[in-house]
Motif scaffolding. Sequence first.
Motif, short mmCIF file in Angstrom:
data_model
loop_
_atom_site.label_atom_id
_atom_site.label_comp_id
_atom_site.label_asym_id
_atom_site.label_seq_id
_atom_site.Cartn_x
_atom_site.Cartn_y
_atom_site.Cartn_z
N LEU A 167 1.04 -1.17 -0.09
CA LEU A 167 0.08 0.02 -0.02
C LEU A 167 1.06 1.22 0.09
CD1 LEU A 167 -2.88 1.57 0.43
CD2 LEU A 167 -2.48 1.44 2.92
N PHE A 168 0.70 2.08 -0.78
CA PHE A 168 1.71 3.35 -1.20
C PHE A 168 0.56 4.31 -1.16
CE2 PHE A 168 3.27 6.41 -3.88
CZ PHE A 168 4.83 6.27 -3.86
N ALA A 179 -3.52 7.19 -2.76
CA ALA A 179 -3.15 5.81 -2.42
C ALA A 179 -3.19 4.77 -3.48
CB ALA A 179 -4.03 5.45 -1.33
N ILE A 180 -2.36 4.12 -3.63
CA ILE A 180 -2.25 3.05 -4.54
C ILE A 180 -1.89 1.54 -3.91
CG2 ILE A 180 -0.87 2.31 -6.76
CD1 ILE A 180 0.35 5.15 -7.02
N ALA A 181 -2.74 0.78 -4.60
CA ALA A 181 -2.65 -0.69 -4.06
C ALA A 181 -2.65 -1.72 -5.20
CB ALA A 181 -3.61 -0.73 -3.18
N PRO A 182 -1.72 -2.35 -5.65
CA PRO A 182 -1.84 -3.61 -6.56
C PRO A 182 -2.57 -4.43 -5.99
CG PRO A 182 0.28 -3.42 -5.92
CD PRO A 182 -0.43 -2.20 -5.32
N LYS A 183 -3.52 -5.28 -7.05
CA LYS A 183 -4.22 -6.38 -6.46
C LYS A 183 -3.26 -7.42 -6.52
CE LYS A 183 -8.27 -4.60 -8.91
NZ LYS A 183 -9.34 -5.08 -10.06
N PRO A 184 -3.55 -8.57 -5.59
CA PRO A 184 -2.49 -9.81 -5.54
C PRO A 184 -2.38 -10.29 -7.22
CG PRO A 184 -4.26 -10.01 -4.03
CD PRO A 184 -5.06 -8.78 -4.85
N VAL A 185 -0.98 -10.53 -7.51
CA VAL A 185 -0.58 -10.78 -8.71
C VAL A 185 0.45 -11.80 -8.74
CG1 VAL A 185 -1.61 -8.92 -9.95
CG2 VAL A 185 0.75 -8.49 -9.16
N SER A 186 0.86 -12.41 -9.97
CA SER A 186 2.00 -13.32 -9.94
C SER A 186 3.41 -12.56 -9.81
CB SER A 186 1.79 -14.07 -11.14
OG SER A 186 2.01 -13.40 -12.27
N THR A 187 4.36 -13.06 -9.63
CA THR A 187 5.64 -12.41 -9.60
C THR A 187 6.02 -11.64 -10.97
OG1 THR A 187 6.30 -13.69 -7.88
CG2 THR A 187 8.36 -12.76 -9.30
N VAL A 217 -6.44 5.90 -5.83
CA VAL A 217 -7.79 6.72 -5.32
C VAL A 217 -7.22 7.97 -4.79
CG1 VAL A 217 -8.03 5.39 -3.17
CG2 VAL A 217 -9.75 6.98 -3.98
N ALA A 218 -8.00 9.26 -4.74
CA ALA A 218 -7.46 10.43 -4.06
C ALA A 218 -8.26 10.44 -2.98
CB ALA A 218 -7.50 11.62 -4.99
#
Length: 305
Positions: A189-190, A216-224, A248-249
Amino acid sequence: MNAGSGHSDTNKTQTIIREVLDSAGRRHELLLAEKGSDIPGLARRAVELAKAQDGIVVAAGGDGTINAVAQAALGCGQPFAVLPQGTFNYFGREHGISQDTRIATEALLTATPQPVQVGLVNDRLFLVNASLGLYPQLLEDREAFKQRFGRSRLIAAVAGLVSVLRNRRQLSIEIEAEGQTRKLRTPTLFVGNNALQFKQIGIAEGAALAHDHLVAIAPKPVSTLAMIGLMLRGAFGRLGEADQVISVALQKLTVRPHRRSRRRSYKVAMDGEVTRLPVPLVFCVSPTPLLLMVPLTPATEDNAA
């Protein structure tokens, strides 16, 4: 200024700062930290001196040094200035401050104080970004690589790749923002406060920073492999196009571990420095802006970068 390394570059930087200020007839005192842990105490001392002599507080160094001095200067009533010495220098570049020490010091002589937005997480200041999960691990790996191979953006990129390949853990958290709560699984979470950084990685929500928001930025669970792909998208300014990324702001964000978790703290990276903070983590815009000395003529990107 952190002089603990003892390298000739540090001595050269001190000499340039003194030459410029002496030539301009400006009184100054350079407080040198022999190690990083000395900086917070010296920063408080600098604030005391600035108050007593109606001066300004200046941080000369990388992101960690600038963050520590800004923490002491926030709300003190005296202007704050930076002479960037780090690798990326997003904060200085955002405000037109050159990385060239002589140019930045000369610009400081005619700079004017302007209020700028800063972020807080649990009342700890961040100028550029704060994060948890994979990103703090990446920073720790990057610092280890720098100690071994030297400081450069290429080394930073290689360290980031190694972190992604080694770390497959996911954060299981509950986030509350704008009156809504949701569960989230993400590798990191960034939360950012720097429009230039968001522009470079391709996140359109960065424009909201001008309106008292963080992003805020959050990638979804993904492969390497997919995570490496996201890193490449960010490097080419196209991260916002990825379906696997949530951005999202917001004005305030509260982060808690999943209800089943007994976790009481998280490692949090703030402007490149990693520390452990208790939960819940509360991210928000500081109600008090930082009074930053901004050059009358902003540095060009070539000089600022």
